[in-house]
Design an enzyme around this catalytic site. Structure first.
Site, PDB file in Angstrom:
ATOM      1  CD  GLN A 320      28.019   2.763  32.778  1.00  0.00           C
ATOM      2  OE1 GLN A 320      29.125   2.376  33.152  1.00  0.00           O
ATOM      3  NE2 GLN A 320      27.723   2.879  31.497  1.00  0.00           N
ATOM      4  CD  GLN A 342      28.995   6.904  34.263  1.00  0.00           C
ATOM      5  OE1 GLN A 342      30.207   6.969  34.467  1.00  0.00           O
ATOM      6  NE2 GLN A 342      28.514   6.445  33.119  1.00  0.00           N
ATOM      7  CG  ASP A 343      24.458   5.647  35.183  1.00  0.00           C
ATOM      8  OD1 ASP A 343      24.480   6.781  34.673  1.00  0.00           O
ATOM      9  OD2 ASP A 343      24.600   4.603  34.536  1.00  0.00           O
ATOM     10  CG  ASP A 364      24.987  10.207  31.739  1.00  0.00           C
ATOM     11  OD1 ASP A 364      24.953  11.384  31.315  1.00  0.00           O
ATOM     12  OD2 ASP A 364      25.615   9.299  31.156  1.00  0.00           O
ATOM     13  NE  ARG A 432      26.192  11.718  28.785  1.00  0.00           N
ATOM     14  CZ  ARG A 432      27.209  10.923  28.479  1.00  0.00           C
ATOM     15  NH1 ARG A 432      27.961  11.175  27.406  1.00  0.00           N
ATOM     16  NH2 ARG A 432      27.508   9.878  29.226  1.00  0.00           N
TER      17      ARG A 432
END
Length: 526
Positions: A320, A342-343, A364, A432
Site C-alpha cells: 500500500q 497498489q492503492d 486496488d 474486488r
C-alpha cells in the site's frame, strides 16, 4: 500497557451503562416516531433514547440520535487521547496518530450534521464519520497489532452501532423532512449549490494565467519553494474560508503534503500533467499506514485541483502506497494524473468528481469509501509483482445506508506501457470487494481486452458476494463482454437506463448539483 487496559475497562463500563437496551417507552409517542426505530439496525438503542427523552417528532428522533452519536464520538476521541503510547513501536504510534486525527474529524462531521437540515448532506457526513471509525481500526489491523487493537475495537463496538443507527434513521427520515418543492429544486436546478460561478471560471482558465493568492516555485520566483511551506503559512495569510488559490509552478516537488479538515476551499493549479509533479515514496513497508502513506492528502471541504501530477514511487513490492488521498467533500479534480502501483488513488470520503484525469496502478488502485465519480478519465493498468493479479477498484462501503460508491463513467481502461508486453500472463479485473457492501459501477466505458472474462475478483471466499453492488452498463471493447462474468448475486448487468441514471454524476452526487456545463466539461446524465 497496564494504564491502557485500566482505561479501557473504565470506558467499557461507561459504554455498558449507556447501551443497556431498555425498551420501555415512557409515555405515548406518535406511531411514526416509534416506527422509525424499527428501521434502525439496533432498534433497542433507538427505543431507549426515545423513551428517556421528550422526543415527539421525526425531526427530534434524528436530532436525538445524532446527539447521542456525537457523544460517543467525543468519548472515542478522549479514549485515543488517553491511551498510553509509551510502549508503542513506530508502527503502532503511526496508527494511533491516524486515529487521533480521524476521531477529531468524526466529531467535526457529526457537529456539521447536527447543524444541518439537508438530509443528503447529513448522510454524506455520517458516511464520512463511519469511514473514519473503520479507518482507525484498520490502521492497527494493517500492522497486525493485536494487543492494542483488540481491546480498542471492543471498547468502541457500541459506537459502531450508534453510527449505523444514525445512517439508517436519517435515510428513513429524509423523505419525510424534505418538502416536495425542495425535492423538485434538488432534481431540476442545474446551478450548483456549492460550486460558484467564479470557481467554474477558474477551472476553465488556462494554466499560468490564473490570478493566484500565493505562488509556489522551486526556483525561488514565487512566495514559497515547497507546497508544505505554503500550507503552513496559510493560517496567518488567510482570513475566512473564501476560495484561496495556490499556483504551483512546473517542477518536481519531493514532499508529503497534508491538508487538514480546518482548511476549506483551497484550489491548487499546476502547469499541467507531467510539468507540476508532487512525489514521494511512503508505503506500508516503511511503517506508514495506508492513510498516512499519501503523497498528497486533503481533508478540508471544497478542494479543487487542476493540471498537476500526484505520484507515489514506492513500487509494487512495497504494497500500500497512496499517491493522492481525498476526504474533501464537494471536491473537484480536473486534468490531473495519479501515478502509483497498489492503492494509488484513495477516494477516502465525501462527494468527489474527477474529470479528464489519468490514473495508473496495479492492485486496488482506485479505492476508498467516497461518493466518487470519475468521468472521461483514462485508467492505465501497470505490471504488478510476479504472480500477482490486478484489480482496478476496491470500494470500501461498510454499511448499506452509506451513500457511497465508485462510479467510472465514459472512461477508458487500457494497459500501461509496462503491461502491454506481458502477453496476457497477468490477470486484470474490474475490482474486488474490500468491504461487505462494496459498490462500483462502470458505465459506457471502453474496456480493453486485458480485462479477464470473469470481470470481478473475490476478496476472500464468499465474502460480500451477495451484499455488494457491482454494475456494468453499455460498456464496449474487448473486455466488455458479460457472457463469462462471475455469477454473484451482487453483480448487475444493467440494461435499464432508469437504473443506470442512479449512478450518474447528476443523481449520485447530490441530485444534479455537480458542476453544470458552464466553464467545465460535464455530463450530468448518461
Amino acid at each position: 500497557m497496564a494504564k491502557l487496559i485500566n482505561f479501557h475497562y473504565t470506558f467499557l463500563h461507561v459504554l455498558v451503562t449507556i447501551f443497556t437496551p431498555f425498551v420501555v417507552v415512557h409515555g405515548t409517542k406518535p406511531t411514526t416516531t416509534i416506527a422509525i426505530c424499527g428501521q434502525a439496525p439496533y432498534p433497542e438503542i433507538c427505543t431507549y433514547l426515545i423513551g428517556k427523552s421528550s422526543v415527539e417528532t421525526p425531526l427530534e428522533v434524528r436530532q436525538t440520535t445524532l446527539m447521542s452519536t456525537l457523544a460517543q464520538a467525543e468519548h472515542a476521541h478522549k479514549l485515543v487521547l488517553a491511551m498510553d503510547t509509551s510502549s508503542f513501536k513506530p508502527r503502532a504510534k503511526s496508527a494511533w496518530t491516524d486515529c487521533l486525527e480521524l476521531y477529531d474529524d468524526t466529531v467535526y462531521q457529526l457537529n456539521r450534521s447536527l447543524g444541518s437540515t439537508n438530509g443528503q448532506d447529513i448522510q454524506t457526513w455520517l458516511s464520512s464519520a463511519s469511514t473514519n471509525h473503520e479507518t482507525c481500526l484498520n490502521g492497527f489491523h494493517d500492522f497486525h497489532l493485536s494487543s492494542p487493537f483488540q481491546t480498542f475495537k471492543y471498547a468502541l463496538s457500541g459506537f459502531s452501532k450508534y453510527l449505523s443507527n444514525s445512517l439508517a434513521i436519517n435515510k428513513a427520515l429524509t423523505p419525510l423532512l424534505t418538502s416536495s418543492k425542495e425535492r423538485t429544486l434538488m432534481e431540476t436546478n442545474n446551478f450548483p449549490k456549492w460550486l460558484s460561478k467564479s470557481d467554474r471560471k477558474l477551472l476553465s482558465t488556462p494554466s499560468g494565467t490564473t490570478s493566484a493568492d500565493l505562488v509556489v516555485a522551486q526556483d525561488g520566483s514565487g512566495d514559497y519553494q515547497t507546497i508544505s511551506e505554503a500550507i503552513a503559512a496559510l493560517p496567518k495569510l488567510r482570513k475566512g474560508n473564501s476560495r484561496f488559490i495556490i499556483y504551483v509552478k512546473a517542477g518536481v516537488y519531493k514532499e508529503n503534503v497534508d491538508i487538514k479538515n480546518t482548511m476549506h476551499n483551497l484550489m491548487f493549479v499546476g502547469d499541467g500533467m507531467g510539468s507540476t509533479i508532487v512525489t514521494s515514496g511512503k508505503n506500508n513497508k516503511d511503517g506508514s499506514t495506508t492513510f498516512s502513506s499519501a503523497t498528497f492528502g486533503v481533508s478540508g471541504s471544497g478542494f479543487i485541483a487542476r493540471d498537476m501530477t500526484f505520484e507515489n514511487t514506492a513500487g509494487p513490492s512495497k504494497f500500500q502506497a497512496v499517491a493522492f488521498r481525498s476526504g474533501s467533500d464537494l471536491s473537484v479534480v480536473f486534468g490531473c494524473a495519479f501515478k502509483g502501483y497498489q492503492d494509488t488513488l484513495y477516494v477516502y470520503s465525501g462527494r468527489q468528481f474527477y474529470r479528464n484525469c489519468q490514473v495508473y496502478g496495479t492492485l486496488d488502485f482506485i479505492f476508498g469509501n467516497a461518493a466518487a465519480v470519475l468521468q472521461s478519465c483514462n485508467i492505465y493498468v501497470r505490471k504488478p509483482m510476479g504472480g500477482q493479479a490486478n484489480a482496478i477498484t476496491a470500494q470500501g462501503r461498510t454499511d448499506p445506508n452509506q451513500n457511497t460508491g465508485i462510479i467510472i463513467h465514459n472512461s477508458a481502461v487500457t494497459a500501461a506501457s509496462d503491461l502491454r508486453g506481458s502477453g496476457g500472463s497477468v490477470k486484470t479485473y474490474l475490482g474486488r470487494p474490500w468491504m461487505k457492501y462494496s459498490r462500483t459501477v462502470y458505465m459506457k466505458c471502453s474496456l480493453d481486452s486485458l480485462i479477464n472474462s470473469a470481470g470481478w475478483l473475490p476478496w476472500s471466499g464468499s465474502f460480500a458476494l451477495s451484499t455488494l453492488y457491482y454494475g456494468e452498463y453499455l460498456n464496449t471493447g474487448g473486455g466488455a463482454g458479460t457472457g463469462g462474468r462471475v455469477k454473484w448475486p451482487g453483480l448487475h448487468i444493467i440494461t435499464s437506463s432508469t437504473e443506470a441514471m442512479k449512478f450518474t454524476a447528476g443523481d449520485f452526487l447530490d441530485g444534479g448539483s455537480w458542476i453544470p456545463g458552464t466553464g467545465l466539461p460535464y455530463t450530468a446524465g448518461l
